[in-house]
Scaffold this active site. Structure first.
Site, PDB file in Angstrom:
ATOM      1  N   ASN A  37     -29.825  25.787 -12.391  1.00  0.00           N
ATOM      2  CA  ASN A  37     -31.067  26.332 -11.843  1.00  0.00           C
ATOM      3  C   ASN A  37     -32.281  25.425 -12.107  1.00  0.00           C
ATOM      4  OD1 ASN A  37     -32.571  28.215 -10.507  1.00  0.00           O
ATOM      5  ND2 ASN A  37     -32.474  29.803 -12.087  1.00  0.00           N
ATOM      6  N   HIS A 122     -29.330  44.856 -14.919  1.00  0.00           N
ATOM      7  CA  HIS A 122     -30.680  44.599 -15.435  1.00  0.00           C
ATOM      8  C   HIS A 122     -31.666  45.667 -14.987  1.00  0.00           C
ATOM      9  CE1 HIS A 122     -30.469  39.980 -16.107  1.00  0.00           C
ATOM     10  NE2 HIS A 122     -29.335  40.555 -16.434  1.00  0.00           N
ATOM     11  N   ARG A 147     -29.136  46.386 -19.442  1.00  0.00           N
ATOM     12  CA  ARG A 147     -30.125  45.587 -20.166  1.00  0.00           C
ATOM     13  C   ARG A 147     -31.497  46.099 -19.791  1.00  0.00           C
ATOM     14  NH1 ARG A 147     -31.749  39.230 -19.251  1.00  0.00           N
ATOM     15  NH2 ARG A 147     -33.363  40.179 -17.970  1.00  0.00           N
ATOM     16  N   TYR A 159     -40.998  37.738 -19.229  1.00  0.00           N
ATOM     17  CA  TYR A 159     -39.646  37.417 -18.782  1.00  0.00           C
ATOM     18  C   TYR A 159     -38.877  38.707 -18.461  1.00  0.00           C
ATOM     19  CZ  TYR A 159     -34.738  36.892 -18.764  1.00  0.00           C
ATOM     20  OH  TYR A 159     -33.438  37.002 -18.366  1.00  0.00           O
ATOM     21  N   ASP A 210     -32.803  41.194 -23.961  1.00  0.00           N
ATOM     22  CA  ASP A 210     -32.849  39.726 -23.997  1.00  0.00           C
ATOM     23  C   ASP A 210     -34.236  39.280 -24.466  1.00  0.00           C
ATOM     24  OD1 ASP A 210     -32.627  37.012 -23.571  1.00  0.00           O
ATOM     25  OD2 ASP A 210     -31.957  37.169 -21.482  1.00  0.00           O
ATOM     26  N   HIS A 212     -34.953  36.134 -24.827  1.00  0.00           N
ATOM     27  CA  HIS A 212     -35.141  34.883 -24.080  1.00  0.00           C
ATOM     28  C   HIS A 212     -35.783  33.791 -24.932  1.00  0.00           C
ATOM     29  CE1 HIS A 212     -35.274  32.807 -20.079  1.00  0.00           C
ATOM     30  NE2 HIS A 212     -34.220  33.577 -19.923  1.00  0.00           N
ATOM     31  N   GLU A 236     -30.081  39.652 -27.423  1.00  0.00           N
ATOM     32  CA  GLU A 236     -29.675  38.346 -26.891  1.00  0.00           C
ATOM     33  C   GLU A 236     -30.736  37.271 -27.117  1.00  0.00           C
ATOM     34  OE1 GLU A 236     -28.870  38.608 -22.692  1.00  0.00           O
ATOM     35  OE2 GLU A 236     -29.234  36.465 -22.419  1.00  0.00           O
ATOM     36  N   GLU A 262     -26.064  31.315 -23.379  1.00  0.00           N
ATOM     37  CA  GLU A 262     -26.060  31.051 -21.929  1.00  0.00           C
ATOM     38  C   GLU A 262     -26.494  29.628 -21.604  1.00  0.00           C
ATOM     39  OE1 GLU A 262     -28.803  34.174 -20.692  1.00  0.00           O
ATOM     40  OE2 GLU A 262     -30.310  32.664 -20.263  1.00  0.00           O
ATOM     41  N   ARG A 283     -22.011  33.784 -25.127  1.00  0.00           N
ATOM     42  CA  ARG A 283     -22.402  33.931 -23.719  1.00  0.00           C
ATOM     43  C   ARG A 283     -22.224  32.681 -22.856  1.00  0.00           C
ATOM     44  NH1 ARG A 283     -24.896  37.306 -21.263  1.00  0.00           N
ATOM     45  NH2 ARG A 283     -26.726  36.176 -20.488  1.00  0.00           N
ATOM     46  N   HIS A 312     -22.641  34.897 -19.344  1.00  0.00           N
ATOM     47  CA  HIS A 312     -23.837  34.876 -18.508  1.00  0.00           C
ATOM     48  C   HIS A 312     -23.435  35.160 -17.059  1.00  0.00           C
ATOM     49  CE1 HIS A 312     -27.461  32.128 -17.209  1.00  0.00           C
ATOM     50  NE2 HIS A 312     -27.820  33.388 -17.268  1.00  0.00           N
ATOM     51  N   ASP A 316     -28.321  33.019 -10.632  1.00  0.00           N
ATOM     52  CA  ASP A 316     -28.172  31.578 -10.415  1.00  0.00           C
ATOM     53  C   ASP A 316     -26.740  31.112 -10.674  1.00  0.00           C
ATOM     54  OD1 ASP A 316     -29.489  32.353 -12.985  1.00  0.00           O
ATOM     55  OD2 ASP A 316     -29.066  30.293 -13.549  1.00  0.00           O
ATOM     56  N   GLU A 339     -22.050  40.038 -17.828  1.00  0.00           N
ATOM     57  CA  GLU A 339     -23.327  40.297 -17.154  1.00  0.00           C
ATOM     58  C   GLU A 339     -23.099  40.274 -15.641  1.00  0.00           C
ATOM     59  OE1 GLU A 339     -26.254  37.260 -17.835  1.00  0.00           O
ATOM     60  OE2 GLU A 339     -27.898  38.509 -17.115  1.00  0.00           O
ATOM     61  N   TRP A 402     -39.777  29.308 -22.639  1.00  0.00           N
ATOM     62  CA  TRP A 402     -39.687  30.337 -21.595  1.00  0.00           C
ATOM     63  C   TRP A 402     -38.406  31.115 -21.782  1.00  0.00           C
ATOM     64  CZ3 TRP A 402     -36.200  31.236 -17.526  1.00  0.00           C
ATOM     65  CH2 TRP A 402     -36.542  32.368 -16.726  1.00  0.00           C
TER      66      TRP A 402
HETATM   67  O1  KDG Z   1     -31.645  30.379 -14.822  1.00  0.00           O
HETATM   68  C1  KDG Z   1     -32.124  31.154 -15.883  1.00  0.00           C
HETATM   69  C2  KDG Z   1     -31.552  32.554 -15.826  1.00  0.00           C
HETATM   70  O2  KDG Z   1     -30.174  32.516 -15.631  1.00  0.00           O
HETATM   71  C3  KDG Z   1     -31.842  33.289 -17.109  1.00  0.00           C
HETATM   72  O3  KDG Z   1     -33.221  33.386 -17.276  1.00  0.00           O
HETATM   73  C4  KDG Z   1     -31.249  34.679 -17.047  1.00  0.00           C
HETATM   74  O4  KDG Z   1     -31.546  34.966 -19.395  1.00  0.00           O
HETATM   75  C5  KDG Z   1     -30.981  35.269 -18.378  1.00  0.00           C
HETATM   76  C6  KDG Z   1     -29.938  36.285 -18.458  1.00  0.00           C
HETATM   77  O5  KDG Z   1     -29.663  36.737 -19.564  1.00  0.00           O
HETATM   78  O6  KDG Z   1     -29.379  36.635 -17.416  1.00  0.00           O
HETATM   79 MG    MG Z   2     -30.419  35.631 -21.123  1.00  0.00          MG
END
Ligand code: KDG
Ligand code: MG
Length: 402
Positions: A37, A122, A147, A159, A210, A212, A236, A262, A283, A312, A316, A339, A402
């Protein structure tokens, strides 16, 4: 069985996907996902300019030898670009092998260990009330694991909070958008979200969250501890995971289960996390960690240490990865959860597949191979559109994770 051609197909049916198609002299072909991605063309070039010239003429049945050739033979090992390119080749070759055997992929891996694959969806909202509604919606759709992400008071964007309820796509602009982050505002908010969710939905539903990659180990330890009463399925990516030993500190303070991986591309990214029992779910997924061949090694190491899989499966990861992952999930002994973010109807049309969602579970199909194809004619109608993931800054302007 000789490889006669290999083609990289880039398309954007709602979002960008990079797909590899490998053809053989026996008329069989295989399909692999090569999507990274926001960095799509780095993998396109790695495949076209460096791997495909060495692939033509090889025996498609020698998956292990081809894997080793491109891993050891590159001299430059690991890394997301190289491992994604290698994964695409590996996925396509497993597809060919299973088609040649006349079997669905899970049979080649060792056969069925379960009837169906537990997935999580999600649920997102701009505040707690909206997130509660989103969780209710996913419950209505049959999900047993959800989630939950919510906007944080005082922060304009966060996020995981999307404009659409079912199709969250973070790579949403042709140059990176910027969001603002405050750890203290976030840490004060998240326990309130999960207190409300448990209050509304009771203990039956599995809840996941998550972070992130946004906390330090001691901050993550505090969050894990505060979330214990709400019995999360997992927390996560609590911290950026370059520092594997950082998880020791989190582990010493909380029994909230931890998931990570991931963004990992190899077993060496998680060796200590697994062998020191610092995590509960790994993951890493097929497309970003060297394909089925490498994921089998990670899963086998994890099994020794009571770590389960939780691949994951964001939008994407193309339907090709999802289909392949579902065969893996159907076989792997230490399966935990998968997921599942839904793809749009456009994407599903470009990638015809035989997996199905029913009442919170995905079922892989019985078609020989991994069960996912690409409609190249249709794909050609959706040219690449540049898209970046966002970047994130602290409120004082400092660039953050991010
Ligand atoms: O490309 C980035 C995404 O796949 C990511 O931000 C998604 O964190 C993610 C998740 O847990 O699905
Ligand atoms: Mg994630």
């Amino acid at each position: 069985m000789k490889i006669t051609a290999a083609r990289v197909i880039v398309c954007s049916p709602g979002r960008n996907f990079v797909t590899l198609k490998i053809e053989t002299d026996q008329g069989l072909y295989g399909v692999g996902d090569a999507t990274l991605n926001g960095r799509e063309f780095s993998v396109v070039s790695y495949l076209n300019d460096h791997l495909i010239p060495c692939l033509i003429g090889r025996d498609a049945r020698q998956i292990e030898d081809i894997w080793q050739y491109f891993y050891r033979g590159a001299y430059w090992r690991r890394g997301p670009v190289g491992m994604t390119a290698l994964a695409a080749i590996d996925m396509a070759l497993w597809d060919i092998k299973a088609k040649a055997a006349g079997m669905p992929l899970y049979q080649l891996l060792g056969g069925r260990s379960r009837d169906k694959v537990l997935v999580y969806g999600h649920a997102n909202g701009k505040d707690i009330a909206e997130t509660v509604d989103a969780v209710a919606h996913y419950r209505d759709l049959g999900y047993q694991a959800i989630r939950a992400q919510s906007g944080v008071p005082g922060l304009a964007s966060t996020y995981g909070v999307s404009k659409d309820t079912l199709f969250y796509e973070p790579a949403d602009a042709d140059l990176p958008t910027e969001s603002l982050w405050s750890t203290s505002k976030y840490l004060n908010h998240v326990p309130k979200l999960f207190a409300e969710l448990r209050q509304q939905f009771g203990d039956e539903v599995h809840l996941l969250h998550d972070v992130h990659h946004r906390l330090t180990p001691i901050e993550a330890a505090r969050l894990g501890k505060e979330l214990e009463p709400f019995k999360l399925f997992w927390l996560e990516d609590a911290v950026p995971a370059e520092l594997q030993e950082g998880f020791r500190l989190i582990r010493q303070h909380t029994t909230t289960p931890l998931a990570v991986g991931e963004v990992f591309s190899s077993i060496h990214d998680c060796q200590h996390l697994i062998s020191e029992q610092l995590i509960d779910y790994i993951r890493t997924t097929i497309v970003h960690a060297g394909g089925v061949t490498h994921l089998r090694r990670i899963a086998a190491l994890a099994e020794l240490y009571h770590v389960k899989t939780g691949f994951h499966g964001a939008t994407d990861l193309s339907p090709v990865t999802m289909g392949t992952a579902l065969h893996f999930d159907t076989w792997v002994p230490n399966f935990g959860i998968q997921e599942y973010m839904r793809h749009t109807a456009q994407t599903d049309e470009v990638f015809p597949h035989d997996y199905q969602f029913k009442q919170g579970f995905l079922y892989c199909g019985e078609t020989p191979g991994h069960g996912v194809d690409i409609n190249e004619k249709l794909a050609a109608q959706y040219p690449y559109q540049r898209a970046y993931l966002p970047v994130n800054r602290l409120e004082d302007g400092t660039l953050f994770n991010w």
